[in-house]
Scaffold this motif. Sequence first.
Motif, PDB file in Angstrom:
ATOM      1  N   GLN A 227      39.883  46.877  53.452  1.00 35.27           N
ATOM      2  CA  GLN A 227      39.747  48.095  54.255  1.00 35.27           C
ATOM      3  C   GLN A 227      38.247  48.338  54.438  1.00 35.27           C
ATOM      4  O   GLN A 227      37.552  48.622  53.467  1.00 35.27           O
ATOM      5  CB  GLN A 227      40.412  49.269  53.535  1.00 35.27           C
ATOM      6  CG  GLN A 227      40.410  50.554  54.299  1.00 35.27           C
ATOM      7  CD  GLN A 227      41.221  51.632  53.574  1.00 35.27           C
ATOM      8  OE1 GLN A 227      42.069  51.341  52.744  1.00 35.27           O
ATOM      9  NE2 GLN A 227      40.941  52.877  53.893  1.00 35.27           N
TER      10      GLN A 227
ATOM     11  N   HIS B 266      46.414  49.938  51.998  1.00 31.24           N
ATOM     12  CA  HIS B 266      47.242  48.785  51.647  1.00 31.24           C
ATOM     13  C   HIS B 266      46.927  48.300  50.237  1.00 31.24           C
ATOM     14  O   HIS B 266      47.085  47.119  49.934  1.00 31.24           O
ATOM     15  CB  HIS B 266      47.019  47.651  52.657  1.00 31.24           C
ATOM     16  CG  HIS B 266      47.311  48.063  54.064  1.00 31.24           C
ATOM     17  ND1 HIS B 266      48.590  48.192  54.552  1.00 31.24           N
ATOM     18  CD2 HIS B 266      46.485  48.411  55.084  1.00 31.24           C
ATOM     19  CE1 HIS B 266      48.539  48.587  55.818  1.00 31.24           C
ATOM     20  NE2 HIS B 266      47.274  48.733  56.162  1.00 31.24           N
ATOM     21  N   GLY B 267      46.454  49.224  49.372  1.00 34.73           N
ATOM     22  CA  GLY B 267      46.037  48.797  48.044  1.00 34.73           C
ATOM     23  C   GLY B 267      44.912  47.788  48.178  1.00 34.73           C
ATOM     24  O   GLY B 267      44.039  47.926  49.024  1.00 34.73           O
ATOM     25  N   TYR B 268      44.955  46.771  47.345  1.00 28.66           N
ATOM     26  CA  TYR B 268      43.948  45.712  47.430  1.00 28.66           C
ATOM     27  C   TYR B 268      44.496  44.482  48.148  1.00 28.66           C
ATOM     28  O   TYR B 268      43.886  43.421  48.119  1.00 28.66           O
ATOM     29  CB  TYR B 268      43.450  45.342  46.032  1.00 28.66           C
ATOM     30  CG  TYR B 268      42.701  46.476  45.365  1.00 28.66           C
ATOM     31  CD1 TYR B 268      41.480  46.909  45.864  1.00 28.66           C
ATOM     32  CD2 TYR B 268      43.218  47.123  44.261  1.00 28.66           C
ATOM     33  CE1 TYR B 268      40.800  47.953  45.285  1.00 28.66           C
ATOM     34  CE2 TYR B 268      42.544  48.166  43.665  1.00 28.66           C
ATOM     35  CZ  TYR B 268      41.332  48.574  44.169  1.00 28.66           C
ATOM     36  OH  TYR B 268      40.656  49.609  43.597  1.00 28.66           O
ATOM     37  N   ASP B 269      45.648  44.640  48.823  1.00 25.04           N
ATOM     38  CA  ASP B 269      46.254  43.517  49.542  1.00 25.04           C
ATOM     39  C   ASP B 269      45.496  43.170  50.817  1.00 25.04           C
ATOM     40  O   ASP B 269      45.548  42.032  51.276  1.00 25.04           O
ATOM     41  CB  ASP B 269      47.717  43.816  49.892  1.00 25.04           C
ATOM     42  CG  ASP B 269      48.584  43.945  48.655  1.00 25.04           C
ATOM     43  OD1 ASP B 269      48.205  43.395  47.600  1.00 25.04           O
ATOM     44  OD2 ASP B 269      49.634  44.594  48.741  1.00 25.04           O
ATOM     45  N   GLU B 270      44.836  44.149  51.406  1.00 25.36           N
ATOM     46  CA  GLU B 270      44.052  43.924  52.618  1.00 25.36           C
ATOM     47  C   GLU B 270      42.686  44.579  52.450  1.00 25.36           C
ATOM     48  O   GLU B 270      42.563  45.614  51.803  1.00 25.36           O
ATOM     49  CB  GLU B 270      44.741  44.554  53.838  1.00 25.36           C
ATOM     50  CG  GLU B 270      46.057  43.928  54.220  1.00 25.36           C
ATOM     51  CD  GLU B 270      46.676  44.600  55.437  1.00 25.36           C
ATOM     52  OE1 GLU B 270      45.946  45.235  56.228  1.00 25.36           O
ATOM     53  OE2 GLU B 270      47.902  44.483  55.587  1.00 25.36           O
TER      54      GLU B 270
END
Length: 160
Positions: free
Chosen positions: A58, A52-56
Amino acid sequence: MTPNLLVLNGNPKPDSLCHALAREYARSAEQGGARVTLHHVGELAFAPDLHHGYDEVQPLEPDLQSVQQSLTQAHHLVIVAPVWWGHLPARLKGLLDRTLLPGFAFRYQPGKAYPEQLLAGKTARLLLTMDSPPWYYRWWQGAPWIAPWTSRCWGCAVSG
């Protein structure tokens, strides 16, 4: 003070020139009195994608946590890697994407052009193998592998 080195073999192939170079670099550094941690990217268990890229957030797998710990403790980082299609192997890129995270390698600062460098004071060396002449890589391809390492983003002084 005994120097701590992190040697990272970025070639996922187990029988590669990079594997042998990384192993020999580590062995020689240990003979010289350094404490060395050697990681082979092909032997690490992790998902190389930021789903989720850096949106969430991980969560990091244990092997990536180990790489981060090794990097935190290291005074000097050595990356041994091939140049494939002008850039680094995808698995190594995934390892860097997943470990050099905001809050670990750098921190954004409001109103500042450059982030705070959380790994400042470390040094690094890149040992790159390629099947094209260095002048072609630098002047024709623009040395895309080198540019991120010589930027001011995460604060590690790099030599080639």
